[in-house]
Design a protein around this motif. Structure first.
Motif, PDB file in Angstrom:
ATOM      1  N   MET A 104       0.840  -1.201   0.000  1.00 58.35           N
ATOM      2  CA  MET A 104       0.000   0.000   0.000  1.00 58.35           C
ATOM      3  C   MET A 104       0.877   1.254   0.000  1.00 58.35           C
ATOM      4  N   ASP A 105       0.525   2.217  -0.839  1.00 58.36           N
ATOM      5  CA  ASP A 105       1.228   3.503  -0.832  1.00 58.36           C
ATOM      6  C   ASP A 105       0.994   4.228   0.493  1.00 58.36           C
ATOM      7  N   ILE A 106       1.938   5.064   0.874  1.00 57.73           N
ATOM      8  CA  ILE A 106       1.747   5.960   2.015  1.00 57.73           C
ATOM      9  C   ILE A 106       1.235   7.291   1.465  1.00 57.73           C
ATOM     10  N   ILE A 107       0.070   7.694   1.893  1.00 58.43           N
ATOM     11  CA  ILE A 107      -0.574   8.894   1.360  1.00 58.43           C
ATOM     12  C   ILE A 107      -0.729   9.930   2.469  1.00 58.43           C
ATOM     13  N   ILE A 108      -0.126  11.095   2.259  1.00 56.80           N
ATOM     14  CA  ILE A 108      -0.197  12.196   3.220  1.00 56.80           C
ATOM     15  C   ILE A 108      -1.054  13.303   2.626  1.00 56.80           C
ATOM     16  N   SER A 109      -2.032  13.754   3.396  1.00 55.88           N
ATOM     17  CA  SER A 109      -2.963  14.774   2.901  1.00 55.88           C
ATOM     18  C   SER A 109      -3.102  15.909   3.911  1.00 55.88           C
ATOM     19  N   GLY A 110      -2.840  17.128   3.460  1.00 54.48           N
ATOM     20  CA  GLY A 110      -3.090  18.324   4.267  1.00 54.48           C
ATOM     21  C   GLY A 110      -2.394  18.341   5.609  1.00 54.48           C
ATOM     22  N   LEU A 111      -1.151  17.848   5.668  1.00 59.23           N
ATOM     23  CA  LEU A 111      -0.460  17.723   6.951  1.00 59.23           C
ATOM     24  C   LEU A 111      -0.062  19.095   7.493  1.00 59.23           C
ATOM     25  N   GLU A 112      -0.363  19.317   8.772  1.00 54.19           N
ATOM     26  CA  GLU A 112      -0.066  20.587   9.447  1.00 54.19           C
ATOM     27  C   GLU A 112       0.719  20.307  10.722  1.00 54.19           C
ATOM     28  N   LYS A 113       1.752  21.132  10.966  1.00 53.52           N
ATOM     29  CA  LYS A 113       2.494  21.036  12.212  1.00 53.52           C
ATOM     30  C   LYS A 113       3.102  22.378  12.556  1.00 53.52           C
ATOM     31  N   SER A 114       2.866  22.825  13.784  1.00 58.81           N
ATOM     32  CA  SER A 114       3.459  24.062  14.298  1.00 58.81           C
ATOM     33  C   SER A 114       4.140  23.779  15.625  1.00 58.81           C
ATOM     34  N   PHE A 115       5.178  24.568  15.901  1.00 60.73           N
ATOM     35  CA  PHE A 115       5.821  24.564  17.212  1.00 60.73           C
ATOM     36  C   PHE A 115       5.624  25.962  17.784  1.00 60.73           C
ATOM     37  N   GLY A 116       4.638  26.092  18.670  1.00 60.96           N
ATOM     38  CA  GLY A 116       4.283  27.418  19.151  1.00 60.96           C
ATOM     39  C   GLY A 116       3.749  28.255  18.004  1.00 60.96           C
ATOM     40  N   GLN A 117       4.336  29.436  17.802  1.00 69.68           N
ATOM     41  CA  GLN A 117       3.912  30.316  16.716  1.00 69.68           C
ATOM     42  C   GLN A 117       4.603  29.983  15.389  1.00 69.68           C
ATOM     43  N   ARG A 118       5.523  29.058  15.409  1.00 68.16           N
ATOM     44  CA  ARG A 118       6.288  28.729  14.193  1.00 68.16           C
ATOM     45  C   ARG A 118       5.632  27.566  13.455  1.00 68.16           C
ATOM     46  N   ARG A 119       5.105  27.857  12.290  1.00 65.74           N
ATOM     47  CA  ARG A 119       4.470  26.820  11.476  1.00 65.74           C
ATOM     48  C   ARG A 119       5.523  26.168  10.591  1.00 65.74           C
ATOM     49  N   VAL A 120       5.640  24.861  10.699  1.00 71.78           N
ATOM     50  CA  VAL A 120       6.660  24.125   9.957  1.00 71.78           C
ATOM     51  C   VAL A 120       6.067  23.417   8.741  1.00 71.78           C
ATOM     52  N   LEU A 121       4.919  22.805   8.910  1.00 71.83           N
ATOM     53  CA  LEU A 121       4.226  22.155   7.799  1.00 71.83           C
ATOM     54  C   LEU A 121       2.855  22.782   7.628  1.00 71.83           C
ATOM     55  N   ARG A 122       2.533  23.127   6.389  1.00 71.56           N
ATOM     56  CA  ARG A 122       1.241  23.753   6.125  1.00 71.56           C
ATOM     57  C   ARG A 122       0.597  23.104   4.907  1.00 71.56           C
ATOM     58  N   GLY A 123      -0.405  22.268   5.143  1.00 76.28           N
ATOM     59  CA  GLY A 123      -1.131  21.625   4.064  1.00 76.28           C
ATOM     60  C   GLY A 123      -0.266  20.763   3.165  1.00 76.28           C
ATOM     61  N   PHE A 124       0.664  20.039   3.750  1.00 77.90           N
ATOM     62  CA  PHE A 124       1.599  19.245   2.951  1.00 77.90           C
ATOM     63  C   PHE A 124       0.939  17.969   2.450  1.00 77.90           C
ATOM     64  N   ASP A 125       1.082  17.707   1.149  1.00 79.67           N
ATOM     65  CA  ASP A 125       0.556  16.503   0.511  1.00 79.67           C
ATOM     66  C   ASP A 125       1.707  15.735  -0.139  1.00 79.67           C
ATOM     67  N   ALA A 126       1.655  14.416  -0.070  1.00 82.33           N
ATOM     68  CA  ALA A 126       2.667  13.599  -0.754  1.00 82.33           C
ATOM     69  C   ALA A 126       2.182  12.163  -0.838  1.00 82.33           C
ATOM     70  N   VAL A 127       2.703  11.451  -1.824  1.00 82.33           N
ATOM     71  CA  VAL A 127       2.462  10.015  -1.945  1.00 82.33           C
ATOM     72  C   VAL A 127       3.812   9.322  -2.052  1.00 82.33           C
ATOM     73  N   PHE A 128       4.063   8.378  -1.150  1.00 84.37           N
ATOM     74  CA  PHE A 128       5.275   7.576  -1.188  1.00 84.37           C
ATOM     75  C   PHE A 128       4.872   6.187  -1.695  1.00 84.37           C
ATOM     76  N   SER A 129       5.311   5.861  -2.894  1.00 84.99           N
ATOM     77  CA  SER A 129       4.857   4.642  -3.557  1.00 84.99           C
ATOM     78  C   SER A 129       5.433   3.392  -2.909  1.00 84.99           C
ATOM     79  N   LYS A 130       4.585   2.387  -2.786  1.00 86.85           N
ATOM     80  CA  LYS A 130       5.002   1.127  -2.173  1.00 86.85           C
ATOM     81  C   LYS A 130       6.126   0.482  -2.968  1.00 86.85           C
ATOM     82  N   GLY A 131       7.162   0.039  -2.253  1.00 77.26           N
ATOM     83  CA  GLY A 131       8.258  -0.674  -2.877  1.00 77.26           C
ATOM     84  C   GLY A 131       9.224   0.182  -3.652  1.00 77.26           C
ATOM     85  N   GLU A 132       9.119   1.502  -3.509  1.00 73.07           N
ATOM     86  CA  GLU A 132      10.000   2.404  -4.239  1.00 73.07           C
ATOM     87  C   GLU A 132      10.693   3.376  -3.290  1.00 73.07           C
ATOM     88  N   LEU A 133      11.775   3.988  -3.781  1.00 71.78           N
ATOM     89  CA  LEU A 133      12.507   4.986  -3.004  1.00 71.78           C
ATOM     90  C   LEU A 133      12.040   6.383  -3.393  1.00 71.78           C
TER      91      LEU A 133
END
Length: 201
Positions: A1-30
């Motif tokens: 199964m592929d790893i599917i990331i949708s709309g990922l958000e992460k902040s440390f206090g007032q510092r936003r590091v990830l904002r709406g991050f999307d990605a697909v990591f295909s199964k069995g591939e680099l």
């Protein structure tokens, strides 16, 4: 199964590091991740490893077994190279196999030296062998070739490609030539809109 990331958000206090991050990591591939300092590459890996929580978004398809090459080597300094690898392997892995794989990355003469006696590049290679022999379904590598000279990098890259064949792997790098060397697909991570590029020169 592929790893599917949708709309990922992460902040440390007032510092936003990830904002709406999307990605697909295909199964069995680099998949290789590149991006400017501050774009959240290591934060993303730590989220995937379950080390830190994310604020919002969705991650699907994460396997149960994950192996990792961290930015720091995280080895047991008083143990030998063989023992450092042995402690993460299953009972079906014998000592001769560990010795063979360490020799494949140029450590055949240092198998039973304490880690604290090895150079930084040698420790890095032990860390790589340890992660790849831990039998993870997903291999995460944060700048795995850091500190290796060009000839050693070629040797180790060949070993890594052989060992991850058929497994899903994610590698962070700052060097596009390493993407070409490994033959992986490339994912560019953008800086969050509220971080100026001038801060990361």
């Amino acid at each position: 199964m592929d790893i599917i990331i949708s709309g990922l958000e992460k902040s440390f206090g007032q510092r936003r590091v990830l904002r709406g991050f999307d990605a697909v990591f295909s199964k069995g591939e680099l998949s290789c991740i590149m991006g400017r300092s501050g774009c959240g590459k290591t934060t993303l890996l730590n989220i995937l490893l379950g080390i830190i929580p994310y604020d919002d978004g969705d991650i699907k398809g994460m396997p149960g077994k994950i192996s990792c090459v961290f930015q720091e080597d995280r080895l047991c300094e008083d143990f030998t190279a063989v023992t450092n690898v042995r402690i993460v392997c299953g009972k079906n892995v014998n000592k001769a196999n560990i010795e063979t794989q360490l020799a494949e990355v140029g450590l055949g003469d240092s198998l039973y030296r304490p880690i604290k006696e090895l150079s930084g590049g040698m420790k890095r290679r032990v860390s790589i062998v340890r992660a790849l022999m831990a039998e993870g379904e997903l291999i995460i590598m944060d700048e795995p070739f850091k500190g290796l000279d060009d000839s050693t990098k070629l040797l180790v890259a060949g070993y890594v490609k052989r060992q991850i064949r058929g497994r899903t792997a994610i590698m962070v790098t700052h060097d596009e030539s390493e993407v070409e060397l490994m033959g992986g697909s490339l994912i560019h991570m953008p800086l969050p809109p509220d971080i100026s590029s001038d801060e990361n020169e």
